[in-house]
Each structure stands twice: as structure tokens, then as C-alpha cells.
Design a protein around this motif. Structure first.
Motif, PDB file in Angstrom:
ATOM      1  N   ASN A  59       0.803  -1.216   0.000  1.00 14.35           N
ATOM      2  CA  ASN A  59       0.000   0.000   0.000  1.00 14.35           C
ATOM      3  C   ASN A  59       0.844   1.277   0.000  1.00 14.35           C
ATOM      4  OD1 ASN A  59      -2.511  -1.440   0.167  1.00 14.35           O
ATOM      5  ND2 ASN A  59      -2.042  -1.844   2.331  1.00 14.35           N
ATOM      6  N   LYS A  60       2.166   1.108   0.009  1.00 14.43           N
ATOM      7  CA  LYS A  60       3.058   2.265   0.007  1.00 14.43           C
ATOM      8  C   LYS A  60       4.027   2.174  -1.165  1.00 14.43           C
ATOM      9  CE  LYS A  60       4.983   3.468   3.854  1.00 14.43           C
ATOM     10  NZ  LYS A  60       5.757   3.366   5.132  1.00 14.43           N
ATOM     11  N   SER A  61       4.440   3.308  -1.660  1.00 12.62           N
ATOM     12  CA  SER A  61       5.421   3.346  -2.733  1.00 12.62           C
ATOM     13  C   SER A  61       6.747   2.772  -2.245  1.00 12.62           C
ATOM     14  CB  SER A  61       5.627   4.788  -3.201  1.00 12.62           C
ATOM     15  OG  SER A  61       6.765   4.881  -4.042  1.00 12.62           O
ATOM     16  N   LEU A  62       7.433   2.036  -3.115  1.00 16.66           N
ATOM     17  CA  LEU A  62       8.748   1.497  -2.758  1.00 16.66           C
ATOM     18  C   LEU A  62       9.745   2.619  -2.491  1.00 16.66           C
ATOM     19  CD1 LEU A  62       9.057  -1.464  -5.303  1.00 16.66           C
ATOM     20  CD2 LEU A  62       8.528  -1.588  -2.856  1.00 16.66           C
ATOM     21  N   ALA A  63       9.483   3.770  -3.081  1.00 17.12           N
ATOM     22  CA  ALA A  63      10.366   4.929  -2.876  1.00 17.12           C
ATOM     23  C   ALA A  63      10.223   5.486  -1.457  1.00 17.12           C
ATOM     24  CB  ALA A  63      10.051   6.019  -3.894  1.00 17.12           C
ATOM     25  N   ASP A  64       9.170   5.079  -0.767  1.00 16.17           N
ATOM     26  CA  ASP A  64       8.939   5.560   0.599  1.00 16.17           C
ATOM     27  C   ASP A  64       9.245   4.487   1.641  1.00 16.17           C
ATOM     28  OD1 ASP A  64       8.047   8.027  -0.345  1.00 16.17           O
ATOM     29  OD2 ASP A  64       5.987   7.304  -0.568  1.00 16.17           O
ATOM     30  N   GLN A  65       9.824   3.361   1.187  1.00 14.70           N
ATOM     31  CA  GLN A  65      10.133   2.272   2.106  1.00 14.70           C
ATOM     32  C   GLN A  65      11.641   2.029   2.132  1.00 14.70           C
ATOM     33  OE1 GLN A  65       7.256  -1.119   2.097  1.00 14.70           O
ATOM     34  NE2 GLN A  65       6.419  -0.117   0.272  1.00 14.70           N
ATOM     35  N   VAL A  66      12.203   2.032   3.315  1.00 11.46           N
ATOM     36  CA  VAL A  66      13.660   1.922   3.462  1.00 11.46           C
ATOM     37  C   VAL A  66      14.109   0.469   3.357  1.00 11.46           C
ATOM     38  CG1 VAL A  66      15.616   2.283   5.016  1.00 11.46           C
ATOM     39  CG2 VAL A  66      13.782   3.986   4.878  1.00 11.46           C
ATOM     40  N   TYR A  67      15.099   0.229   2.512  1.00  6.86           N
ATOM     41  CA  TYR A  67      15.690  -1.107   2.364  1.00  6.86           C
ATOM     42  C   TYR A  67      16.864  -1.271   3.323  1.00  6.86           C
ATOM     43  CZ  TYR A  67      18.703  -4.756   0.502  1.00  6.86           C
ATOM     44  OH  TYR A  67      19.516  -5.854   0.391  1.00  6.86           O
ATOM     45  N   ASP A  68      17.722  -0.262   3.389  1.00  9.08           N
ATOM     46  CA  ASP A  68      18.926  -0.314   4.227  1.00  9.08           C
ATOM     47  C   ASP A  68      18.853   0.819   5.245  1.00  9.08           C
ATOM     48  OD1 ASP A  68      21.496  -0.125   5.340  1.00  9.08           O
ATOM     49  OD2 ASP A  68      22.443  -0.880   3.523  1.00  9.08           O
ATOM     50  N   THR A  71      22.157   3.117   5.430  1.00  6.71           N
ATOM     51  CA  THR A  71      22.413   4.111   4.372  1.00  6.71           C
ATOM     52  C   THR A  71      21.170   4.925   4.025  1.00  6.71           C
ATOM     53  OG1 THR A  71      21.869   2.555   2.585  1.00  6.71           O
ATOM     54  CG2 THR A  71      24.163   2.599   3.380  1.00  6.71           C
ATOM     55  N   GLY A  72      20.001   4.418   4.405  1.00  5.46           N
ATOM     56  CA  GLY A  72      18.764   5.102   4.041  1.00  5.46           C
ATOM     57  C   GLY A  72      18.288   4.765   2.644  1.00  5.46           C
ATOM     58  N   GLN A  73      18.968   3.827   1.988  1.00  2.00           N
ATOM     59  CA  GLN A  73      18.576   3.440   0.629  1.00  2.00           C
ATOM     60  C   GLN A  73      17.168   2.865   0.627  1.00  2.00           C
ATOM     61  OE1 GLN A  73      20.541  -0.018  -1.118  1.00  2.00           O
ATOM     62  NE2 GLN A  73      20.670   1.007  -3.090  1.00  2.00           N
ATOM     63  N   THR A  74      16.353   3.310  -0.323  1.00  4.58           N
ATOM     64  CA  THR A  74      14.978   2.836  -0.400  1.00  4.58           C
ATOM     65  C   THR A  74      14.910   1.547  -1.211  1.00  4.58           C
ATOM     66  OG1 THR A  74      14.442   4.024  -2.441  1.00  4.58           O
ATOM     67  CG2 THR A  74      14.150   5.213  -0.346  1.00  4.58           C
ATOM     68  N   TRP A  75      13.777   0.869  -1.092  1.00  7.84           N
ATOM     69  CA  TRP A  75      13.565  -0.329  -1.891  1.00  7.84           C
ATOM     70  C   TRP A  75      13.570   0.005  -3.379  1.00  7.84           C
ATOM     71  CZ3 TRP A  75      13.516  -5.471  -1.579  1.00  7.84           C
ATOM     72  CH2 TRP A  75      13.526  -6.062  -0.317  1.00  7.84           C
ATOM     73  N   ALA A  76      13.026   1.145  -3.742  1.00  7.30           N
ATOM     74  CA  ALA A  76      12.994   1.550  -5.154  1.00  7.30           C
ATOM     75  C   ALA A  76      14.414   1.684  -5.695  1.00  7.30           C
ATOM     76  CB  ALA A  76      12.227   2.861  -5.311  1.00  7.30           C
ATOM     77  N   ASP A  77      15.275   2.368  -4.931  1.00  6.42           N
ATOM     78  CA  ASP A  77      16.659   2.553  -5.371  1.00  6.42           C
ATOM     79  C   ASP A  77      17.403   1.227  -5.422  1.00  6.42           C
ATOM     80  OD1 ASP A  77      16.336   5.264  -5.632  1.00  6.42           O
ATOM     81  OD2 ASP A  77      17.081   5.734  -3.620  1.00  6.42           O
ATOM     82  N   TYR A  78      17.174   0.382  -4.426  1.00  6.39           N
ATOM     83  CA  TYR A  78      17.870  -0.903  -4.369  1.00  6.39           C
ATOM     84  C   TYR A  78      17.493  -1.774  -5.561  1.00  6.39           C
ATOM     85  CZ  TYR A  78      18.892  -5.703  -3.036  1.00  6.39           C
ATOM     86  OH  TYR A  78      19.321  -7.003  -3.046  1.00  6.39           O
ATOM     87  N   LEU A  79      16.191  -1.883  -5.846  1.00  2.93           N
ATOM     88  CA  LEU A  79      15.750  -2.743  -6.941  1.00  2.93           C
ATOM     89  C   LEU A  79      16.222  -2.215  -8.290  1.00  2.93           C
ATOM     90  CD1 LEU A  79      12.142  -3.640  -5.740  1.00  2.93           C
ATOM     91  CD2 LEU A  79      14.145  -5.131  -5.779  1.00  2.93           C
ATOM     92  N   ASN A  80      16.233  -0.888  -8.442  1.00  2.00           N
ATOM     93  CA  ASN A  80      16.748  -0.312  -9.687  1.00  2.00           C
ATOM     94  C   ASN A  80      18.247  -0.596  -9.823  1.00  2.00           C
ATOM     95  OD1 ASN A  80      18.030   2.548 -10.969  1.00  2.00           O
ATOM     96  ND2 ASN A  80      16.393   1.553 -12.115  1.00  2.00           N
ATOM     97  N   GLN A  81      18.964  -0.479  -8.709  1.00  5.63           N
ATOM     98  CA  GLN A  81      20.403  -0.760  -8.710  1.00  5.63           C
ATOM     99  C   GLN A  81      20.677  -2.211  -9.105  1.00  5.63           C
ATOM    100  OE1 GLN A  81      22.806   0.288  -5.075  1.00  5.63           O
ATOM    101  NE2 GLN A  81      23.091  -1.932  -4.987  1.00  5.63           N
TER     102      GLN A  81
END
Length: 460
Positions: A59-68, A71-81
Motif C-alpha cells: 500500500n506504500k510506494s517502494l520509494a517511501d520504504q527503506v531497504y537499508d 544508508t537510508g537506501q529505499t527499496w525503489a533505489d535498491y531494486l533499480n540498482q
């Protein structure tokens, strides 16, 4: 106002048509331009592999969910990486294949055809077209044409990786040096263990039960004495000594067995004892755990079991038929296996003749290769199958029937290979070298996201 609505209607019509998803550029990698559709194929596979659907809030954007959190890296950034990394490595190998003049083989084409046929079958089972099924799975604009192109790309990459792997050669000195350096990653151990933990009548400050170490040690020593190097007795003792609410956990005799544990992954408190070169089958000891409980440990096997030559066989798997009467099904499968063996024995009795029967009759995935399984090492196969292969009396051309949990195997013994430990070591060397080669090819690529095209992908 009407004009704006018309423009919006046209825009969304084009957007939903898949035109922009197929004819804009989302990512460039070297000289290659990937459409949003092609990017989505990579992205969705990375998304699935990382279990993102289970670890994130839908229900939330991956860009608003923290993966790390560090570092503060979001799930959106991680998956794109990760997607860009996969794209770089894939096209790195693809470019190397093209430079070497690799072209798709008939087997490559057949494999891709199988993927597409399976996809069409899945779509039909859901009552939709293949294109609709793909659009649902990979995003607007996906089609069998673009998916075929994606599968062909991956097939070239997979096949050329195998070509490169086969081109690598190693000397006996190379293998010995690698083994010496990676011994703890290559040496594996099989052992049985059971923890004896007797509760004390005392409790700690938080009213938690305290382990009675002395009573636990006594129980462990009694168990060790009772098993006398007997694995069946070990399993029985584990059931007897397990607390009532845990006895069901030990119903299976192998509940106490740990197989193929590498030396570097053994529990620290038993590692020194298990890896002692003098250790022999059935050796049993007791070792204290940090919490005061005691572990009973039995040595089953170590790396010495690989001091044998590998085995190569062909087999024909006959699975039991589907019926409520398992005994009848097993009998029918056994009869069918005997009929096939009899057919072989009545013929030329050559390896090629057996291979032809495997292609025709085997239910195993090796059927297309004539039932061939090469370089079998100890522990690779189920016990009855492996026992037949490693029988000391076995000689090339031997045949037989083996029953396992998978059905009945009509067997043909091809012969021995090289030392099993050398084979395992060389396989590990080859795998590492291929992995490093892929990474290097990927790192040499320049991957750039194109913001306009990325807007039409399914990435956040």
C-alpha cells in the motif's frame, strides 16, 4: 476544457496501447537501448528474486520504504540498482558472445520455444491470451514477440557462459593449490546431534527456567554410551530423551542428521572435534553448550568420503502411476521397469541402445540426454541409487533396477571418472572463475537510466 479532456483521453489511450512502452528508451547499456518493456522483464525478475512482494508494504510506494536502515537506501533505489547490475552483466556476456561469433543453436531455439509454449499453456489455463497474461505479469506493452526477444537474449547468455566455462582448463597443481586455499569451504561433514537440556527447579530473576547443567551432562553421557556408534540407536535415543512436547520432531530417523555441512559453517563448539583427522565413523562425544545444556554428537562422515572416483551412469526413471492404491502403483512401475530392461537385454546391449530407451521412456529430466548423469559424487543422489553406483563390484555395461522414493530406475553403468574431491574442487574453481568473469564484463558496461522512458516502466 473539452480540448484538455480530448488530449488526456488520447494520451491515456496511447499509454494503455503499449506504444510508448515499446518505442521509448528506458535504459542504455553500451550500444544497446532497452525499451520500458524490456526493462520490466529484468526488473520483475529481480523483484521476484528479492522477495520484495513479501518484504514490503503493497500500500506504500517502494520509494517511501527503506531497504537499508544504515544508508537510508529505499527499496525503489535498491531494486533499480540490482536491475541495472543484472542488465550490465547480461549484456556484457551477450556482447562477448557476439564478439566470439556465437549464434543460437537448435537446442537454444528449442529451449526458447519451450518457454513460450509453457507461457501459452499457463495463459490458456487462466482463460486469457498469452499477450494479456504477459501484460499482467510484466506490464503494459508486453507481448510474446518482446518476451521471445528477452528469452533469446538470456538463452544466448546462458549458453555462452557454458562455452566459456568449458574453455577453462586447470592443472593438477592448480586444483591442489585451490583446495589448500579453500579447504574449509570444500570439506563437508555429515553428523548427528541431539541437545540434552534438563530443566532445573530454580528460575532466574525474570522467572525463566534455568538449565540443570549437571543433570543435562549426565543424560548426554548416558545417551552417548547407549548409542555405541549406531545411527539407528542415536535416533531412538533422541526420541526417548526429547521432552514430550518435542517427541514428534524426532519421528523421522534423520531428524538428528546434518548433511553436507561445510567446515566453515560447523557450530564452533563441535568444529574442532568433528574436523579432527583421526575421527572415524560412529565416534560419539558430549559437548557443553553455552546455556549449560549438553550436545551429543556422532561423526558420520567427513571429506575422506570423497577420496573415491566419480561415477557416470545412465538411467530410465519409471514413476508410479497415480492411483489410491500405492502398492498397486509401485508394482506396475516395477513391472514396467523390468519390461524395459528386458527389452534392452534382448537387443544390442550397447550404451547407445540404452540411451535411446531413456529418451523414449524415462520420466526424468535427463531423458533428453539419454538418461546420462556424469561425475556423481558421494551424497549427490538418493541412497539406493548411489549405493548401486558405488558398488565396488560395478563394471562398465552393468545394468539393474533400483527402487527409490522417485520410482524405479533402470540402470546402466558407464564407468568411473576422476577423483571426486578433485572434481568438486575444480567445479568450484570453474564456478568462481565464471562468476568473476561475468562481474568484470558487467563492470565494464555503462548503464544509464533515461528519465522519460523510465516513466513508462513499472519501477517506482
Amino acid at each position: 476544457g473539452v480540448a484538455v479532456l480530448v488530449v488526456l483521453a488520447i494520451f491515456f489511450a496511447i499509454l494503455n496501447s503499449g506504444l510508448l512502452q515499446n518505442h521509448t528508451t528506458a535504459v542504455t547499456v553500451g550500444s544497446h537501448e532497452l525499451s520500458p518493456v524490456m526493462y520490466n522483464y529484468f526488473y520483475k525478475d529481480v523483484y521476484t528474486q528479492n522477495l520484495a512482494g513479501y518484504m514490503t508494504d503493497p500500500n506504500k510506494s517502494l520509494a517511501d520504504q527503506v531497504y537499508d536502515t544504515t544508508t537510508g537506501q529505499t527499496w525503489a533505489d535498491y531494486l533499480n540498482q540490482e536491475t541495472n547490475s543484472l542488465i550490465a552483466e547480461t549484456y556484457g556476456v551477450y556482447d562477448a558472445a557476439m564478439e566470439a561469433g556465437y549464434t543460437m543453436t537448435e537446442n537454444d531455439t528449442a529451449t526458447v520455444d519451450e518457454y513460450l509454449a509453457s507461457l501459452s499453456s499457463q495463459a490458456a489455463s487462466q482463460g486469457v491470451s498469452a499477450n494479456a497474461y504477459l501484460s499482467s505479469a510484466y506490464g503494459t506493452g508486453s507481448s510474446t514477440d518482446s518476451y521471445r526477444a528477452y528469452r533469446e537474449l538470456l538463452q544466448v547468455v546462458t549458453s555462452y557462459q557454458a562455452v566459456y566455462s568449458d574453455s577453462l582448463t586447470y592443472t593438477a597443481d592448480d586444483i591442489a593449490a585451490y583446495y589448500s586455499e579453500h579447504k574449509e569451504e570444500l570439506d563437508v561433514y555429515d553428523y548427528r546431534s541431539f541437545t540434552c537440556s534438563v530443566d532445573s527447579t530454580e528460575t532466574d530473576e525474570e522467572s525463566n527456567t534455568i538449565v540443570d547443567s549437571a543433570a543435562s551432562e549426565e543424560q548426554a553421557k548416558e545417551m552417548a554410551e547407549a548409542v555405541q556408534g549406531d545411527e539407528t540407536a542415536f535416533a531412538d535415543q533422541a526420541r526417548d530423551n526429547a521432552p514430550d512436547d518435542q517427541k514428534s520432531n524426532y519421528a523421522d530417523d534423520d531428524a538428528t542428521l546434518t548433511s553436507k555441512a561445510t567446515a566453515n559453517n560447523l557450530p564452533e563448539n563441535i568444529k574442532e572435534w568433528l574436523t579432527d583427522p583421526s575421527r572415524a565413523y560412529g565416534d560419539t562425544t558430549t559437548i557443553e553448550n553455552e546455556d549449560g545444556s549438553w550436545k551429543v554428537v556422532m561423526f558420520v562422515s567427513g571429506p575422506e568420503k570423497f577420496d573415491v572416483n566419480t561415477r557416470t551412469v545412465r538411467h530410465i526413471l519409471i514413476e508410479a502411476t497415480e492411483t489410491d492404491d500405492e502398492a498397486v502403483a509401485d508394482t506396475e512401475a516395477g513391472i514396467r521397469a523390468q519390461e524395459i530392461l528386458d527389452e534392452y537385454l534382448a537387443g544390442d546391449q550397447t550404451e547407445d541402445a540404452f540411451a535411446a530407451l531413456a529418451v523414449e521412456h524415462s520420466a526424468d529430466s535427463t531423458a533428453a540426454d539419454g538418461g546420462l548423469i556424469e561425475n556423481i559424487c558421494p551424497g549427490d543422489m538418493v541412497e539406493p541409487f548411489e549405493d548401486w553406483c558405488f558398488d565396488e563390484s560395478r563394471k562398465p555395461g552393468d545394468t539393474g533396477i533400483v527402487e527409490s522414493e522417485y520410482g524405479y530406475h533402470v540402470m546402466y553403468y558407464v564407468g568411473e571418472g576422476g577423483n571426486a574431491m578433485d572434481y568438486r574442487t575444480e567445479t568450484d574453481m570453474r564456478s568462481n572463475d565464471v562468476s568473476n568473469w561475468i562481474v568484470e564484463l558487467g563492470e565494464a558496461q555503462t548503464v544509464m537510466n533515461q528519465s522519460f522512458g523510465m516513466f513508462f516502466t513499472d519501477a517506482d
